[in-house]
Write a protein that holds these residues in place. Structure first.
Motif, PDB file in Angstrom:
ATOM      1  N   LEU A 177       0.823  -1.210   0.000  1.00  0.00           N
ATOM      2  CA  LEU A 177       0.000   0.000   0.000  1.00  0.00           C
ATOM      3  C   LEU A 177       0.859   1.263   0.000  1.00  0.00           C
ATOM      4  O   LEU A 177       0.507   2.264  -0.633  1.00  0.00           O
ATOM      5  CB  LEU A 177      -0.936  -0.009   1.216  1.00  0.00           C
ATOM      6  CG  LEU A 177      -2.040  -1.066   1.196  1.00  0.00           C
ATOM      7  CD1 LEU A 177      -2.833  -1.037   2.503  1.00  0.00           C
ATOM      8  CD2 LEU A 177      -2.992  -0.829   0.006  1.00  0.00           C
ATOM      9  N   LYS A 178       1.993   1.188   0.720  1.00  0.00           N
ATOM     10  CA  LYS A 178       2.885   2.341   0.714  1.00  0.00           C
ATOM     11  C   LYS A 178       3.446   2.587  -0.684  1.00  0.00           C
ATOM     12  O   LYS A 178       3.550   3.732  -1.138  1.00  0.00           O
ATOM     13  CB  LYS A 178       4.035   2.115   1.706  1.00  0.00           C
ATOM     14  CG  LYS A 178       3.609   2.255   3.167  1.00  0.00           C
ATOM     15  CD  LYS A 178       4.806   2.071   4.095  1.00  0.00           C
ATOM     16  CE  LYS A 178       4.392   2.257   5.548  1.00  0.00           C
ATOM     17  NZ  LYS A 178       5.545   2.076   6.478  1.00  0.00           N
ATOM     18  N   LYS A 179       3.830   1.461  -1.358  1.00  0.00           N
ATOM     19  CA  LYS A 179       4.320   1.610  -2.730  1.00  0.00           C
ATOM     20  C   LYS A 179       3.226   2.184  -3.629  1.00  0.00           C
ATOM     21  O   LYS A 179       3.479   3.075  -4.453  1.00  0.00           O
ATOM     22  CB  LYS A 179       4.792   0.265  -3.271  1.00  0.00           C
ATOM     23  CG  LYS A 179       6.040  -0.257  -2.578  1.00  0.00           C
ATOM     24  CD  LYS A 179       6.466  -1.603  -3.157  1.00  0.00           C
ATOM     25  CE  LYS A 179       7.706  -2.134  -2.447  1.00  0.00           C
ATOM     26  NZ  LYS A 179       8.125  -3.466  -2.989  1.00  0.00           N
ATOM     27  N   GLU A 180       1.999   1.651  -3.458  1.00  0.00           N
ATOM     28  CA  GLU A 180       0.891   2.187  -4.248  1.00  0.00           C
ATOM     29  C   GLU A 180       0.650   3.655  -3.924  1.00  0.00           C
ATOM     30  O   GLU A 180       0.357   4.474  -4.807  1.00  0.00           O
ATOM     31  CB  GLU A 180      -0.372   1.366  -3.980  1.00  0.00           C
ATOM     32  CG  GLU A 180      -0.314  -0.047  -4.523  1.00  0.00           C
ATOM     33  CD  GLU A 180      -1.593  -0.812  -4.231  1.00  0.00           C
ATOM     34  OE1 GLU A 180      -2.504  -0.195  -3.638  1.00  0.00           O
ATOM     35  OE2 GLU A 180      -1.669  -1.999  -4.608  1.00  0.00           O
ATOM     36  N   GLU A 181       0.767   3.961  -2.610  1.00  0.00           N
ATOM     37  CA  GLU A 181       0.585   5.361  -2.213  1.00  0.00           C
ATOM     38  C   GLU A 181       1.642   6.259  -2.877  1.00  0.00           C
ATOM     39  O   GLU A 181       1.335   7.352  -3.374  1.00  0.00           O
ATOM     40  CB  GLU A 181       0.656   5.487  -0.695  1.00  0.00           C
ATOM     41  CG  GLU A 181       0.464   6.921  -0.199  1.00  0.00           C
ATOM     42  CD  GLU A 181       0.658   7.036   1.294  1.00  0.00           C
ATOM     43  OE1 GLU A 181       0.320   8.088   1.856  1.00  0.00           O
ATOM     44  OE2 GLU A 181       1.158   6.060   1.905  1.00  0.00           O
ATOM     45  N   LYS A 182       2.896   5.763  -2.878  1.00  0.00           N
ATOM     46  CA  LYS A 182       3.960   6.535  -3.517  1.00  0.00           C
ATOM     47  C   LYS A 182       3.687   6.714  -5.004  1.00  0.00           C
ATOM     48  O   LYS A 182       3.841   7.820  -5.560  1.00  0.00           O
ATOM     49  CB  LYS A 182       5.290   5.811  -3.305  1.00  0.00           C
ATOM     50  CG  LYS A 182       6.482   6.566  -3.869  1.00  0.00           C
ATOM     51  CD  LYS A 182       7.777   5.820  -3.578  1.00  0.00           C
ATOM     52  CE  LYS A 182       8.965   6.574  -4.170  1.00  0.00           C
ATOM     53  NZ  LYS A 182      10.243   5.852  -3.912  1.00  0.00           N
ATOM     54  N   LEU A 184       0.750   6.540  -6.419  1.00  0.00           N
ATOM     55  CA  LEU A 184      -0.393   7.445  -6.559  1.00  0.00           C
ATOM     56  C   LEU A 184       0.011   8.895  -6.320  1.00  0.00           C
ATOM     57  O   LEU A 184      -0.483   9.810  -7.002  1.00  0.00           O
ATOM     58  CB  LEU A 184      -1.502   7.038  -5.592  1.00  0.00           C
ATOM     59  CG  LEU A 184      -2.241   5.741  -5.919  1.00  0.00           C
ATOM     60  CD1 LEU A 184      -3.220   5.394  -4.817  1.00  0.00           C
ATOM     61  CD2 LEU A 184      -2.982   5.878  -7.256  1.00  0.00           C
ATOM     62  N   ASN A 185       0.901   9.119  -5.360  1.00  0.00           N
ATOM     63  CA  ASN A 185       1.365  10.488  -5.114  1.00  0.00           C
ATOM     64  C   ASN A 185       2.100  11.052  -6.325  1.00  0.00           C
ATOM     65  O   ASN A 185       1.936  12.220  -6.694  1.00  0.00           O
ATOM     66  CB  ASN A 185       2.274  10.526  -3.884  1.00  0.00           C
ATOM     67  CG  ASN A 185       1.501  10.311  -2.592  1.00  0.00           C
ATOM     68  OD1 ASN A 185       0.315  10.625  -2.526  1.00  0.00           O
ATOM     69  ND2 ASN A 185       2.160   9.762  -1.579  1.00  0.00           N
TER      70      ASN A 185
END
Length: 422
Positions: A177-182, A184-185
């Motif tokens: 999720l953090k990778k996806e968040e990154k 997405l950011n």
């Protein structure tokens, strides 16, 4: 109480509010046992005692204020900071007592009465909270001791293992999720940059739109103006189609005994001495009219060529290179100059040729007055009137000119009727 005793009492400040305080007198009467305990080192392994003159040994000692002040209405004098002389034994014992108290607790001493009361209230609250927690833990412990079934340790261990695995799985998922968040950011950042570009393009578009909209409005206004101009021009064109240029340009009428063309009188009377400039202008308009009518029907005069030249118009004799003036410059009778008379006779000859050409085209055409050899005949009376000035009266000459203009008006009407649609 002596001044020295007052100095001892006020040599300390409250460690909370930093205000000078007066110590209780009971601190002056410390027994031998207490003094022996106070003589022990405050910290284990410490070789420093209060016998040394190093004032820095008092960890929590606050120097007295070098001021004169009054507290609660009691007058006292604060002593100097005491760093340049030995302190009294009593002062050292009190300082060590406060230092010991401060070392054995989280509160620095000495304290004034108000600060001590405030700290006591705070400690009472903490004590109540601690007692409530102690009761809660005690109750929980009693419930655990009263339980008959002991906890299933293996089951709890298995549950712990499952929870740990779930924790690992959740952490792994968290990393994803953090990778996806990154990602997405980063995508959001790109989208924001694209948004800024689009906003700039939108601003440029709206400026261009406003510019073109303004130009469109101006063009529409110009179009409406042109349409109005075209409509007005069409209306004027319709009026001009119904109008005849000859009738508008040349207006032949009469004013009493005078024939007029464009309001210029042609002739002279004893009772109305018309100026020769007006007569010359009338002849100029007459020559221009006959020349225009002949050109309209394609007629070329024989023997003569009439030349319209304003108030100095003339008749040119073809083949003789001679000009006959159709204008006068002086009195009525010039017996010694016959050119003016010859010019008028030649003009009447040209008008006769015009009549003959029209009669060829229209057999029903007939002028109201006959013309022959420089004379004009009135059919109603049979009288003839010479167009010459010599051997003639002003009345006869003026009447002949009036009849000539009348014939010319009829010729103008015929040409206008034949070429109405041109």
């Amino acid at each position: 109480m002596s001044q020295e005793e007052k100095d001892v009492y006020v040599s300390f400040a409250c460690q909370s509010c930093m205000q000078p305080i007066v110590l209780d007198e009971s601190l002056d009467n410390i027994d031998v046992h207490s003094m022996a305990e106070l003589s022990l080192p405050i910290y284990s392994g410490s070789s420093k005692t209060l016998d040394t003159e190093d004032v820095s040994a008092f960890d929590h000692f606050v120097p007295p204020y070098p001021l004169s002040d009054s507290i609660n209405g009691t007058d006292f004098m604060l002593v100097s900071d005491g760093r340049d002389k030995k302190l009294s034994n009593t002062f050292k014992l009190k300082a060590e007592l406060f230092d010991c108290l401060s070392s054995n607790s989280e509160i620095d001493h000495p304290l004034c009465g108000e600060c001590a009361d405030s700290i006591l209230e705070s400690m009472d609250q903490e004590l109540k909270v601690a007692e409530q927690e102690w009761r809660d833990y005690k109750n929980y412990l009693e419930r655990l001791e009263q339980q008959q079934d002991r906890p299933n340790i293996p089951a709890l261990e298995r549950e712990l293992i499952e929870l740990q695995e779930n924790e690992k799985r959740m952490l792994s998922e968290l990393e994803k999720l953090k990778k996806e968040e990154k990602s997405l950011n980063e995508e959001i950042k790109r989208e924001e940059e694209e948004k800024v570009k689009l906003q700039k393009q939108e601003a440029i578009y709206w400026r261009e739109y406003t510019k073109h909209r303004r130009e469109l409005m101006l063009t529409e206004d110009d179009k409406k103006s042109l349409e109005c101009q075209i409509s007005y021009a069409e209306q004027q064109l319709e009026k001009l189609k119904d109008a005849n240029i000859f009738n508008i340009t040349f207006h032949i009428w009469h004013a009493g005994h005078f024939g007029t063309i464009n309001n210029f009188r042609l002739g002279r009377l004893p009772s109305a001495a018309v100026d020769w400039s007006e007569i010359n202008a009338a002849w100029g308009q007459t020559v221009l009219l006959l020349s225009s009518l002949a050109r309209k029907i394609g007629l070329t005069f024989e023997r003569y060529r009439i030349v319209p030249f304003g108030n100095h118009s003339y008749v040119e004799v073809i083949g003789e290179n001679r000009e006959l003036p159709l204008y006068g410059t002086g009195g009525f009778k010039f017996f010694w100059d016959t050119k003016f008379d010859a010019a008028m006779v030649a003009f009447l000859d040209c008008l006769t040729q015009f009549r003959e050409e029209v009669e060829k085209r229209d057999t029903e055409f007939l002028l109201p007055y006959k013309m022959e050899k420089g004379k004009i005949i009135d059919p109603s009376t049979g009288n003839s009137y010479s167009i010459k000035i010599q051997f003639n009266s002003e009345e006869q000459w003026t009447k002949a000119l009036k009849f000539m203009l009348t014939n010319l008006k009829w010729g103008l009407a015929w040409v206008s009727s034949q070429f109405a649609n041109d």
